[in-house]
Design an enzyme around this catalytic site. Structure first.
Site, PDB file in Angstrom:
ATOM      1  N   MET A  78     -34.561 -26.968 -17.852  1.00  0.00           N
ATOM      2  CA  MET A  78     -34.336 -26.279 -19.120  1.00  0.00           C
ATOM      3  C   MET A  78     -35.031 -24.910 -19.171  1.00  0.00           C
ATOM      4  O   MET A  78     -35.842 -24.585 -18.298  1.00  0.00           O
ATOM      5  CB  MET A  78     -34.837 -27.151 -20.279  1.00  0.00           C
ATOM      6  CG  MET A  78     -34.069 -28.456 -20.427  1.00  0.00           C
ATOM      7  SD  MET A  78     -34.694 -29.499 -21.770  1.00  0.00           S
ATOM      8  CE  MET A  78     -34.205 -28.538 -23.213  1.00  0.00           C
ATOM      9  N   HIS A  79     -34.692 -24.146 -20.193  1.00  0.00           N
ATOM     10  CA  HIS A  79     -35.405 -22.928 -20.610  1.00  0.00           C
ATOM     11  C   HIS A  79     -35.237 -21.720 -19.698  1.00  0.00           C
ATOM     12  O   HIS A  79     -35.656 -20.619 -20.055  1.00  0.00           O
ATOM     13  CB  HIS A  79     -36.920 -23.188 -20.764  1.00  0.00           C
ATOM     14  CG  HIS A  79     -37.283 -24.424 -21.508  1.00  0.00           C
ATOM     15  ND1 HIS A  79     -36.846 -24.678 -22.785  1.00  0.00           N
ATOM     16  CD2 HIS A  79     -38.050 -25.500 -21.149  1.00  0.00           C
ATOM     17  CE1 HIS A  79     -37.331 -25.844 -23.187  1.00  0.00           C
ATOM     18  NE2 HIS A  79     -38.049 -26.358 -22.215  1.00  0.00           N
ATOM     19  N   ASP A 237     -32.397 -31.538 -18.724  1.00  0.00           N
ATOM     20  CA  ASP A 237     -32.808 -32.651 -17.866  1.00  0.00           C
ATOM     21  C   ASP A 237     -33.404 -33.828 -18.633  1.00  0.00           C
ATOM     22  O   ASP A 237     -33.100 -34.995 -18.327  1.00  0.00           O
ATOM     23  CB  ASP A 237     -33.761 -32.187 -16.755  1.00  0.00           C
ATOM     24  CG  ASP A 237     -34.936 -31.358 -17.259  1.00  0.00           C
ATOM     25  OD1 ASP A 237     -35.135 -31.244 -18.495  1.00  0.00           O
ATOM     26  OD2 ASP A 237     -35.669 -30.821 -16.417  1.00  0.00           O
TER      27      ASP A 237
END
Length: 485
Positions: A78-79, A237
């Protein structure tokens, strides 16, 4: 029919092939490099993700009937910030979730814009790993590159774009960008203005199980598949892993004891705590979830055993621990600072309470208990919102320890359930593909088919009472020492 789940991790991409009954046919993993161009920076080349995913797909499907492949979906780190120009070229290497360069931008968002305002816009506050601070960093430090940005996307969404040509993301992954109004599942116009970007630069939002397209002709030909193979949006995830453990619907919980540690609580209603101690994100099942994230969990045990005790024999190291609930040694599990619930990047780990008769076993026990206490900190925030957790699934490398599972069951006073097949985000992604292709009507139905509990660790009344007393002491330690850091 056959379904493929692609887990785009930080060190490798893991690909999983399963049939409609949930039987796993094959798993393939392909590694790619991670770059640290400056201290605290962490980057990857999106082309490496695509190249290794294509290689993995070819190997994964080499021996199967490719005409039976119905859908592909994703779980992903992520991110991360992936930016493309108007000709779809990657402008710069992707800035990853564990990149620490955005300290000033994060501080600006939390103090100048303000945590209360951020929470109103996005249901969350700023963390250095989130995407919005990275965009502000790029605007400030790489203005020429910033001006070229035509598309902003997350790591797994780059794969979807390359495979099917659809500029898309899902609401669970987008929740971690600090650009989305999580409650209403739409982009926050206020956050876009703060970051000097437009909605046209951001992908269309989908639920994780929705079809976003089908394989492009050239991709289908290269893989030996048909153009009818559907591409499903996928999930971040943690949300994908939660699907793989059956943590969907109302009030379900999963604890992950990986390098980092998470406590993931699914909910049918949007919830946010007043201090934003937990992340409040959309979930891959169409609902919402709360998540507490510890930066160091199983890595605490690895550090203690390998670096300090100089052993990799975790089993024997834990074998001498017999006095559960009676340890006078406490361990703060903050080797890399802490995210949930303290949001304190400067705090560090510490042992407290040693005496002349403290043993090696007590120190080891304190490490395992410290991680359990740290996870309970996040659980207590959820309980303050009226969420009653009676049982939790458990996964991750640390979950292989019977002792650790017993400690967690009694520290948290919950039943700890061990599942049959633990394949993390790749399995959850394949399940999302099955739902998207109509094999199952919804995510919750799919998890009931796939996820089987094979063992349950029950809390013991006497131990629960002992650990309750210990936890009340533990939770006073961080406030007492935080100013030292």
């Amino acid at each position: 029919m056959l379904y493929i789940g692609i887990d785009l991790g930080t060190s490798a991409v893991k690909l999983l092939l399963m049939d409609g009954n949930g039987e796993i046919k094959k798993i393939v993993s392909k590694e790619y490099p991670l770059f640290f161009p400056n201290p605290g920076w962490s980057e990857q080349n999106p082309e490496d993700w695509f190249e290794q995913s294509m290689n993995g797909l070819k190997e994964l499907t080499a021996e199967c009937d490719k005409s039976q492949i119905a859908g592909i979906s994703f779980g992903g780190q992520m991110h991360g910030l992936v930016v493309l120009d108007e000709e779809d070229n990657v402008i710069r290497p992707a800035i990853l979730w564990n990149d620490g360069r955005t300290g000033e931008e994060t501080e600006y968002l939390n103090t100048v814009v303000g945590k209360e305002t951020l929470s109103k816009y996005t249901a969350n506050i700023a963390f250095a790993g989130f995407t919005a601070p990275k965009i502000l960093w790029m605007k400030r430090h790489e203005p020429e590159r910033f001006q070229k940005i035509k598309k902003i996307m997350l790591p797994k969404d780059y794969l979807a774009y390359r495979l099917c040509g659809t500029f898309c993301t899902d609401v669970s992954d987008a929740s971690g960008m600090l650009l989305m109004d999580v409650k209403n599942k739409c982009w926050s116009k206020e956050m876009l203005e703060i970051c000097s970007i437009t909605e046209e630069q951001l992908p269309k939002l989908y639920e994780s199980y929705e079809v976003v397209g089908s394989l492009k002709k050239n991709i289908a030909e290269e893989l030996g598949m048909t153009e009818e193979v559907k591409v499903i949006a996928g999930a971040g995830d943690n949300a994908a892993a939660a699907v793989g453990t059956g943590t969907v619907g109302e009030g379900m919980c999963n604890i992950s004891l990986g390098t980092s540690g998470t406590i993931f609580i699914s909910s049918k209603k949007f919830k946010v705590d007043e201090n934003n101690a937990l992340h409040s994100f959309a979930h891959a099942d169409g609902n919402y979830h709360l998540m507490g994230c510890m930066l160091s969990a199983a890595s605490c045990n690895k550090w203690w055993s390998e670096e300090i005790l100089k052993t990799t024999d975790f089993v024997n190291e834990q074998a001498g621990i017999t006095k559960l609930g009676e340890n006078n040694v406490f361990y703060l599990p903050y080797l890399m600072g802490e995210r949930s619930p303290h949001n304190d990047p400067k705090v560090r780990a510490a042992f407290i309470g040693m005496s002349m008769d403290t043993t090696r076993e007590e120190m080891t026990q304190a490490v395992l208990e410290g991680v359990a206490f740290g996870l309970r900190d996040s659980l207590e925030v959820a309980r303050s919102l009226g969420i009653n957790i009676a049982r939790t699934k458990i996964c991750g490398g640390g979950a292989k320890s019977p002792l650790w599972k017993k400690i967690i069951a009694n520290v948290m006073n919950v039943k700890v359930e061990v599942i049959e097949s633990e394949e993390g985000p790749a399995l959850g992604a394949a399940m999302l593909a099955a739902v998207g292709c109509g094999e199952y009507p919804d995510v919750e139905t799919a998890t009931k088919q796939f996820v089987k509990t094979i063992d349950t660790v029950e809390p013991e009344k006497e131990l629960v009472e002992k650990y309750e007393e210990r936890y009340q002491k533990f939770k006073n330690i961080y406030p007492a020492v935080k100013n030292l850091f």
